[in-house]
Design an enzyme around this catalytic site. Sequence first.
Site, short mmCIF file in Angstrom:
data_model
loop_
_atom_site.label_atom_id
_atom_site.label_comp_id
_atom_site.label_asym_id
_atom_site.label_seq_id
_atom_site.Cartn_x
_atom_site.Cartn_y
_atom_site.Cartn_z
N HIS A 154 5.33 -25.36 -2.22
CA HIS A 154 4.35 -25.72 -3.24
C HIS A 154 4.29 -24.68 -4.36
O HIS A 154 3.34 -24.68 -5.14
CB HIS A 154 2.97 -25.93 -2.61
CG HIS A 154 2.95 -27.05 -1.63
ND1 HIS A 154 3.06 -28.37 -1.99
CD2 HIS A 154 2.87 -27.05 -0.28
CE1 HIS A 154 3.04 -29.13 -0.91
NE2 HIS A 154 2.93 -28.36 0.14
N GLU A 186 0.81 -1.22 0.00
CA GLU A 186 0.00 0.00 0.00
C GLU A 186 0.84 1.27 0.00
O GLU A 186 0.54 2.21 -0.72
CB GLU A 186 -0.90 0.04 1.25
CG GLU A 186 -2.09 -0.87 1.22
CD GLU A 186 -2.90 -0.79 2.50
OE1 GLU A 186 -4.13 -0.71 2.41
OE2 GLU A 186 -2.31 -0.81 3.60
#
Length: 610
Positions: free
Chosen positions: A504, A488
């Site tokens: 993964h 942000e």
Amino acid sequence: MCGIVAAVAQRDVAPLLIAGLKALEYRGYDSAGLAVLEPGAIRRVRAKGKVREMEARYLAEPFPGGTGIAHTRWATHGVPNEVNAHPHVVGRVALVHNGIIENYAELRRALQARGHQFASETDTEVMTALINERIEAGLGLREAVLATVRELDGAYAIAVIDRDEPGHVVGARRGAPLLVGVGIGENFLGSDAQALVQVTNKVIYLDENDVVEITRDQVQVYTLDGAPAERATHESEVSADAVERGEYRHYMQKEIFEQPRAVADTLEARIGPHGVLPNIFGVAGDAVLAKVKGLHIIACGTSYHAGLVAKYWIEQHARLPVSVEVASEYRYREAVVPEDTLFVAISQSGETADTLAAMRESKQRGYLATLAICNVPESSVVREADLKLMTRAGPEIGVASTKAFTTQLAALGLLTLQLARQRGLDEARYLALCEQLAHLPRAIEDALALEPQIAELAARFIHRQHALFLGRGANYPVALEGALKLKEISYIHAEAYPAGELKHGPLALVDESMPVVAVAPSGPLLEKLKSNLQEVRARGGELIVFADDGATSLDGYAAKGAALSFESGGDFIAPAVFTVPLQLLAYHVAVLRGTDVDQPRNLAKSVTVE
Ligand code: HGA
């Protein structure tokens, strides 16, 4: 998000309007403008950029006038430029608008077919033209506004003036906030009480679909069918000095440091030595909570992350199923609602359009009750909820939320404990958790003491384009929040993963140029997390580890990076405490990169459009 201020007074209103817009600057915007009535004319000034740029133009050629409207725009329809900036003027009418008119395209085509030529790309100009048409056909300003808003789909808060009706401003709202400020011999409209704090603390909150007409000495509210309506006057608690920046360089920094106080205020008179006090969620709140068999938590952005932490907490301690979903998805999906499910809406402003719409939608879906966790007592979310627990963070000005998040966690901690006790959590464990929660303000204070080291650490991020954040369990949402803060305000691309998920996929991104920030409190998941950190180390990633004093021997993991440890105050409150160093990190990185910390580009606060 965009702000509206309007005034009818004996004195010249342009300076008041500009002061009001400055008080709304915190919401984020891209252009500003104002219009004032002079005898027989509308005087207008607009500018792309900050209010001060518009103000400079006004001061170069000031104009008098006691009736005026003003606006800060956060563009939705049409690029941010002067032509699209509000107020829009068509014929006799000037108008400012917050929201989105969903059927604007067909209304625009119809107006074009009738010969209207549009100056801007906005949906707002369509409304202005429709009101002007009706006034030219003989309706008064109020009747013209009423007839026009009845035709609109979508959301709006508007303030409108008519060149030939000086001394009158008409406002209307649906799905976007607008309130009346009641003065002595002068009256105002504003997006929130903040905008009016310099002129009055007496406010009237408008209901959905209300239309209001203000003159110097009268305020009259109407319902959509044109019938007069009564609305109560309240004393607003917003004070001018609550929004001073004081000794701090930015509001965000001030708000990070206000967290011990804000959390203590949120817990005050709600938790005592014997646990959570009765009915803190509202009259008969405990009886409703006792019936709850599951929770759906709905929120956006940072509030959504607070909801995710609560899922871990409530499932662990109260053994109730919890689902957490972003409001913009929930509202358009056919969620299954099991019997006796509590709907929980979390919103700092209580005006977040998606959350509010989701809550309204939930009323048709058979929930046991709705609970609002919110920072603004008079907001729409709070007014429409059955149960409520106010966070007492005070005004949050920085667009990137900080103290709102930790106070939401404090409120959700109270909810967790109340639900857990009712479902038979072991008394000793319950009291130990209560003690941890009561200690939260102190623990946050300890975390704040890390600021000098974090400011130094921030230098490592200045030239980075990406960063990874890792956490596990209830601290995974903390990693999400840390990544969101960095994105942000520093514009560095940051992603958060549950640390066990690294292998993964995201591990492919890790090399010497990838900083990896790990949230590593002591607890049952620490050993697992250490293995994940080894995976990063083995690929040459630069580890920045935030640990607590119980998590010894993490230094080695950060050989190329840094490990900072502090006293976290216990595993239950760790998510709130570990958030603080991540806020400080994002803040200092942004300062070093020279971004607009309090009003980051493209973002707005109090997101009142869908
Ligand atoms: N749709 C209007 C107003 C946008 C708004 O509400 N911003 O916060 C426009 O694009 O001008």
